[in-house]
Scaffold this active site. Structure first.
Site, PDB file in Angstrom:
ATOM      1  N   ARG A   4      16.688   0.786  -3.578  1.00 20.25           N
ATOM      2  CA  ARG A   4      16.950   0.178  -4.888  1.00 20.25           C
ATOM      3  C   ARG A   4      15.629  -0.352  -5.432  1.00 20.25           C
ATOM      4  NH1 ARG A   4      18.288  -5.402  -6.138  1.00 20.25           N
ATOM      5  NH2 ARG A   4      18.697  -5.676  -3.920  1.00 20.25           N
TER       6      ARG A   4
ATOM      7  N   HIS B 240       2.751  -5.244 -12.329  1.00 18.54           N
ATOM      8  CA  HIS B 240       3.899  -5.624 -11.515  1.00 18.54           C
ATOM      9  C   HIS B 240       5.170  -5.083 -12.173  1.00 18.54           C
ATOM     10  CE1 HIS B 240       6.646  -8.061  -9.141  1.00 18.54           C
ATOM     11  NE2 HIS B 240       7.197  -8.495 -10.262  1.00 18.54           N
TER      12      HIS B 240
ATOM     13  N   CYS C  74      14.243  -2.355  -8.026  1.00 20.99           N
ATOM     14  CA  CYS C  74      14.724  -3.414  -8.900  1.00 20.99           C
ATOM     15  C   CYS C  74      13.569  -3.791  -9.827  1.00 20.99           C
ATOM     16  CB  CYS C  74      15.159  -4.583  -8.025  1.00 20.99           C
ATOM     17  SG  CYS C  74      15.866  -5.950  -8.917  1.00 20.99           S
TER      18      CYS C  74
ATOM     19  N   ASP D  10      18.836  -1.251   0.052  1.00 19.98           N
ATOM     20  CA  ASP D  10      20.295  -1.325  -0.119  1.00 19.98           C
ATOM     21  C   ASP D  10      20.772  -0.483  -1.303  1.00 19.98           C
ATOM     22  OD1 ASP D  10      19.326  -2.816  -2.240  1.00 19.98           O
ATOM     23  OD2 ASP D  10      20.387  -4.651  -1.717  1.00 19.98           O
TER      24      ASP D  10
ATOM     25  N   CYS E 189      22.708  -6.251  -9.808  1.00 21.27           N
ATOM     26  CA  CYS E 189      21.750  -7.293  -9.418  1.00 21.27           C
ATOM     27  C   CYS E 189      21.170  -8.062 -10.607  1.00 21.27           C
ATOM     28  CB  CYS E 189      20.622  -6.698  -8.582  1.00 21.27           C
ATOM     29  SG  CYS E 189      19.457  -5.674  -9.504  1.00 21.27           S
TER      30      CYS E 189
ATOM     31  N   HIS F  62      10.552  -5.125  -7.276  1.00 23.24           N
ATOM     32  CA  HIS F  62      10.585  -4.980  -5.825  1.00 23.24           C
ATOM     33  C   HIS F  62      11.503  -3.824  -5.439  1.00 23.24           C
ATOM     34  CE1 HIS F  62       9.152  -9.114  -6.310  1.00 23.24           C
ATOM     35  NE2 HIS F  62       8.535  -8.902  -5.165  1.00 23.24           N
TER      36      HIS F  62
END
Length: 129
Positions: A115, A100, A117, A107, A63, A103
């Protein structure tokens, strides 16, 4: 949760780290320094140092950001609904300082189906000795 004001974070972090960690900006895909890190160790929060992920849970999702199938503990991550940019997502933040991270998506690999990410700049890496 350890809440510090914006002035504290602007002084402590680089401009890029401040934008990602405190203003929820996303670093460009495939640009992060930890994306292709294959060393064994621990990933912690850039802002407060809390342990977030172990290298054993890192995998290449393709990704463009470091991906993990699970946090180091369930308590280390805070989850928030994110409806920004016309999408419905779940944002992940450090539970200690509210930084932060990125996310979470459903999947991931069969081990958890998740996941995580994560922006590289949101993480510090400490190699096992």
């Amino acid at each position: 949760m350890n809440k510090k004001d914006n002035a504290y974070w602007r002084d402590k972090l680089s401009i890029d780290a401040y934008q990602v960690c405190r203003e929820q900006v996303t670093e460009a895909p495939f640009s992060g320094t930890l994306l292709h890190n294959h060393e064994t160790g621990i990933y912690s929060c850039t802002c407060c140092g809390q342990y977030l992920f172990a290298s054993a849970h890192k995998y290449d999702s393709g990704c463009g950001w470091p991906s993990f199938d699970a946090p180091i503990t369930k308590e280390s991550i805070r989850y928030l609904n994110d409806n920004s940019h016309g999408m419905v997502r779940t944002e992940i933040r450090c539970s200690q300082c509210d930084s932060h991270l990125g996310h979470i998506f459903p999947d991931g690999p069969p081990s958890t189906g998740e996941r995580f990410c994560v922006n590289s700049i949101s993480l510090l890496f400490f190699a096992d000795n």
